[in-house]
Design a protein around this motif. Structure first.
Motif, short mmCIF file in Angstrom:
data_model
loop_
_atom_site.label_atom_id
_atom_site.label_comp_id
_atom_site.label_asym_id
_atom_site.label_seq_id
_atom_site.Cartn_x
_atom_site.Cartn_y
_atom_site.Cartn_z
N VAL A 166 0.85 -1.20 0.00
CA VAL A 166 0.00 0.00 0.00
C VAL A 166 0.89 1.25 0.00
CG1 VAL A 166 -1.78 1.28 1.25
CG2 VAL A 166 -1.86 -1.20 1.18
N GLN A 167 1.92 1.23 0.81
CA GLN A 167 2.85 2.36 0.88
C GLN A 167 3.48 2.62 -0.48
OE1 GLN A 167 6.72 1.92 3.01
NE2 GLN A 167 5.82 3.37 4.47
N GLN A 168 3.89 1.57 -1.16
CA GLN A 168 4.54 1.72 -2.47
C GLN A 168 3.58 2.27 -3.52
OE1 GLN A 168 7.89 1.38 -3.16
NE2 GLN A 168 7.94 1.27 -0.92
N ILE A 169 2.32 1.85 -3.46
CA ILE A 169 1.31 2.38 -4.39
C ILE A 169 1.12 3.87 -4.15
CG2 ILE A 169 -1.14 2.34 -5.01
CD1 ILE A 169 -1.06 -0.70 -4.36
N MET A 170 1.02 4.27 -2.88
CA MET A 170 0.85 5.68 -2.55
C MET A 170 2.06 6.50 -2.99
SD MET A 170 -2.01 6.67 -1.35
CE MET A 170 -3.51 6.22 -0.47
N LEU A 171 3.25 5.98 -2.85
CA LEU A 171 4.45 6.68 -3.31
C LEU A 171 4.43 6.83 -4.83
CD1 LEU A 171 7.19 5.01 -1.07
CD2 LEU A 171 6.52 7.43 -1.01
N LYS A 172 4.02 5.77 -5.51
CA LYS A 172 3.93 5.80 -6.97
C LYS A 172 2.92 6.85 -7.44
CE LYS A 172 3.08 2.81 -10.97
NZ LYS A 172 2.68 1.45 -11.41
N GLU A 173 1.85 7.03 -6.65
CA GLU A 173 0.82 8.02 -6.98
C GLU A 173 1.17 9.41 -6.47
OE1 GLU A 173 -1.79 7.60 -8.88
OE2 GLU A 173 -1.39 5.46 -9.20
N LYS A 174 2.42 9.56 -5.98
CA LYS A 174 2.97 10.86 -5.56
C LYS A 174 2.27 11.43 -4.32
CE LYS A 174 4.61 11.94 -10.19
NZ LYS A 174 4.61 12.91 -11.33
N ALA A 175 1.83 10.56 -3.42
CA ALA A 175 1.26 11.02 -2.16
C ALA A 175 2.36 11.68 -1.33
CB ALA A 175 0.64 9.86 -1.40
N TYR A 176 2.08 12.84 -0.79
CA TYR A 176 3.02 13.53 0.10
C TYR A 176 2.77 13.11 1.54
CZ TYR A 176 5.79 17.36 2.07
OH TYR A 176 6.74 18.09 2.75
N ASN A 177 1.50 12.84 1.87
CA ASN A 177 1.11 12.29 3.17
C ASN A 177 0.08 11.19 2.92
OD1 ASN A 177 2.55 14.12 5.04
ND2 ASN A 177 1.23 15.68 4.15
N ALA A 178 0.16 10.12 3.70
CA ALA A 178 -0.79 9.01 3.53
C ALA A 178 -0.84 8.18 4.80
CB ALA A 178 -0.40 8.13 2.34
N VAL A 179 -1.99 7.54 5.01
CA VAL A 179 -2.17 6.71 6.21
C VAL A 179 -3.07 5.53 5.87
CG1 VAL A 179 -4.14 8.07 7.05
CG2 VAL A 179 -2.76 6.76 8.69
N ASN A 180 -2.82 4.42 6.52
CA ASN A 180 -3.63 3.22 6.35
C ASN A 180 -4.92 3.33 7.17
OD1 ASN A 180 -3.80 0.34 5.47
ND2 ASN A 180 -3.81 -0.03 7.67
N LEU A 181 -6.01 2.78 6.63
CA LEU A 181 -7.30 2.76 7.31
C LEU A 181 -7.67 1.32 7.64
CD1 LEU A 181 -9.07 5.34 4.97
CD2 LEU A 181 -8.22 5.78 7.28
N ASP A 182 -8.85 1.13 8.22
CA ASP A 182 -9.32 -0.22 8.53
C ASP A 182 -9.44 -1.01 7.24
OD1 ASP A 182 -10.29 -2.40 9.90
OD2 ASP A 182 -12.33 -1.62 10.07
N GLY A 183 -9.05 -2.28 7.28
CA GLY A 183 -9.10 -3.11 6.08
C GLY A 183 -9.87 -4.40 6.32
N GLY A 184 -9.37 -5.49 5.77
CA GLY A 184 -10.03 -6.78 5.93
C GLY A 184 -11.42 -6.79 5.32
N ALA A 185 -12.36 -7.34 6.06
CA ALA A 185 -13.74 -7.44 5.57
C ALA A 185 -14.41 -6.07 5.46
CB ALA A 185 -14.56 -8.35 6.48
N SER A 186 -13.84 -5.05 6.09
CA SER A 186 -14.42 -3.71 6.05
C SER A 186 -14.15 -2.99 4.73
CB SER A 186 -13.87 -2.85 7.20
OG SER A 186 -14.19 -3.41 8.45
N THR A 187 -13.08 -3.40 4.02
CA THR A 187 -12.64 -2.68 2.83
C THR A 187 -13.76 -2.56 1.79
OG1 THR A 187 -10.30 -3.20 3.07
CG2 THR A 187 -11.08 -2.81 0.84
N THR A 188 -14.16 -1.31 1.51
CA THR A 188 -15.28 -1.04 0.59
C THR A 188 -15.05 0.29 -0.12
OG1 THR A 188 -16.81 -2.13 2.14
CG2 THR A 188 -17.79 -0.80 0.41
N MET A 189 -15.39 0.33 -1.39
CA MET A 189 -15.39 1.59 -2.14
C MET A 189 -16.73 1.75 -2.85
SD MET A 189 -12.80 3.09 -5.08
CE MET A 189 -11.54 3.63 -3.91
N TYR A 190 -17.36 2.88 -2.59
CA TYR A 190 -18.67 3.21 -3.17
C TYR A 190 -18.49 4.39 -4.11
CZ TYR A 190 -23.41 5.32 -3.12
OH TYR A 190 -24.62 5.87 -3.47
#
Length: 353
Positions: A303-327
């Motif tokens: 996840v960190q590497q993806i965010m770096l590739k997308e040029k994120a200057y600041n980023a943080v991990n959120l809850d994952g697992g079964a909660s992971t959802t995008m609407y």
């Protein structure tokens, strides 16, 4: 001289042959059952005390990042052994520093949203990325039944007339009338909730207690990432905030430790959710699917590497697992791994129309 008639003799031979065949079949079944039981009983010792370091690290990391499955590691390993496996023997120090928010430009009024799908090069996970060009549109939502039951990310989005949303912070998943964990619907959040400038949770907590892995947004749309007290967040004009962690990127620097001092890559492959912000102010909302077929998900390092590739200057991990959802645009566009589909949660990060 035998007095058996030929037909009796043939029947006896057939019976003996059948008995031999049955005996061989039984022996084969017993052998298979023995091998299965032996494998089940010895597998933990082979995994945890054998030479397979990467397998050991992934299993222990994955187990310890879920509240309900930590017994997979703690049943066979001491706390010290778990810590050693997760850190790979590395006992370095954190490179955490407070953010320099002056580097973020939030002047954009571009309301467009970009959507991107991707699959990792090794095929171990796939995911979705939303790029929100107007950061002022990003807010924190929460279950309208907080303290009673959680709601699905899509429902929290609809409650707020949102165009897009991802799941947010963690929660102690226990029932409203139960002291048992893992019996409820995500009614009780972990950490903090600030929404529209109001401290929603905790209602009577210690505002000077340090909160780790904060995802906060100021009134102007600057993403505040790191470790802060509620009072510190309010002093920075943060009007929206939750927390989970670990911190991924601060001031363009990839973070190497979580709040417990563990190596950032000490967790296994899981479905993941994260938020970041580029220097141009654009907010990055990321979800990665997993626990489906051969795709187990991504590590925190992934996840960190993806965010770096997308040029994120600041980023943080959120809850994952079964909660992971995008609407997005009225429907869930990723593949939540819960067997019942989209899971109910305490909080969500949403994008206003």
């Amino acid at each position: 001289m035998s007095l058996e008639r030929p037909d009796y003799r043939k029947k006896n031979i057939k019976r003996r042959t059948l008995k031999k065949k049955n005996s061989k079949v039984k022996l084969a079944i017993y052998f298979i059952v023995f091998q299965i039981l032996f494998g089940i009983l010895t597998a933990p010792w082979i995994v945890y005390y054998g030479p397979f370091n990467n397998l050991k690290k992934n299993i222990v990391g994955a187990a310890m990042t879920t509240y309900s499955h930590q017994f997979i590691a703690t049943l066979f390993l001491s706390d010290a052994s778990i810590q050693k496996i997760r850190n790979g023997g590395d006992v370095g120090v954190s490179n955490y520093k407070d953010e320099d928010l002056s580097q973020i430009n939030v002047a954009s009024n571009d309301d467009t949203i970009q959507t991107e799908k991707f699959t990792s090069e090794n095929g171990k996970f796939s995911g979705q990325l939303l790029i929100i060009h107007n950061p002022k549109k990003v807010k924190i939502g929460y279950s309208s039944q907080l303290g009673i039951e959680g709601q699905k990310t899509s429902q929290i989005a609809k409650n707020n007339n949102a165009l897009a949303a991802i799941n947010g912070g963690g929660f102690q998943d226990k029932g409203a009338n139960s002291t048992q964990l893992w019996t409820g619907t995500g009614a009780f959040p972990i950490g903090i909730i600030i929404s529209k400038g109001k401290v929603v949770y905790p209602k009577d907590g210690n505002y000077n207690e340090k909160q780790y892995g904060v995802s906060g947004l100021t009134r102007n749309g600057i993403l505040v990432v790191g470790n802060y007290t509620i009072n510190e967040l309010l002093a920075k004009n943060v009007t929206e905030a939750i927390n989970f962690g670990p911190n991924l990127i601060i001031n363009g620097v990839a973070q190497n430790r979580d709040e417990n001092g563990n190596n950032i890559d000490s967790q296994g492959a899981q479905p993941r959710t994260a938020i970041g912000q580029r220097k141009d102010g654009a907010i990055l909302l990321l979800v990665i699917d997993g626990r489906q077929g051969l795709q187990m998900g991504a590590s925190i390092k992934d996840v960190q590497q993806i965010m770096l590739k997308e040029k994120a200057y600041n980023a943080v991990n959120l809850d994952g697992g079964a909660s992971t959802t995008m609407y997005y645009n009225g429907r869930v566009i990723n593949n939540p791994c819960d067997k019942f589909g989209e899971r109910t949660v305490s909080t969500a990060i949403y994008v206003e129309h």
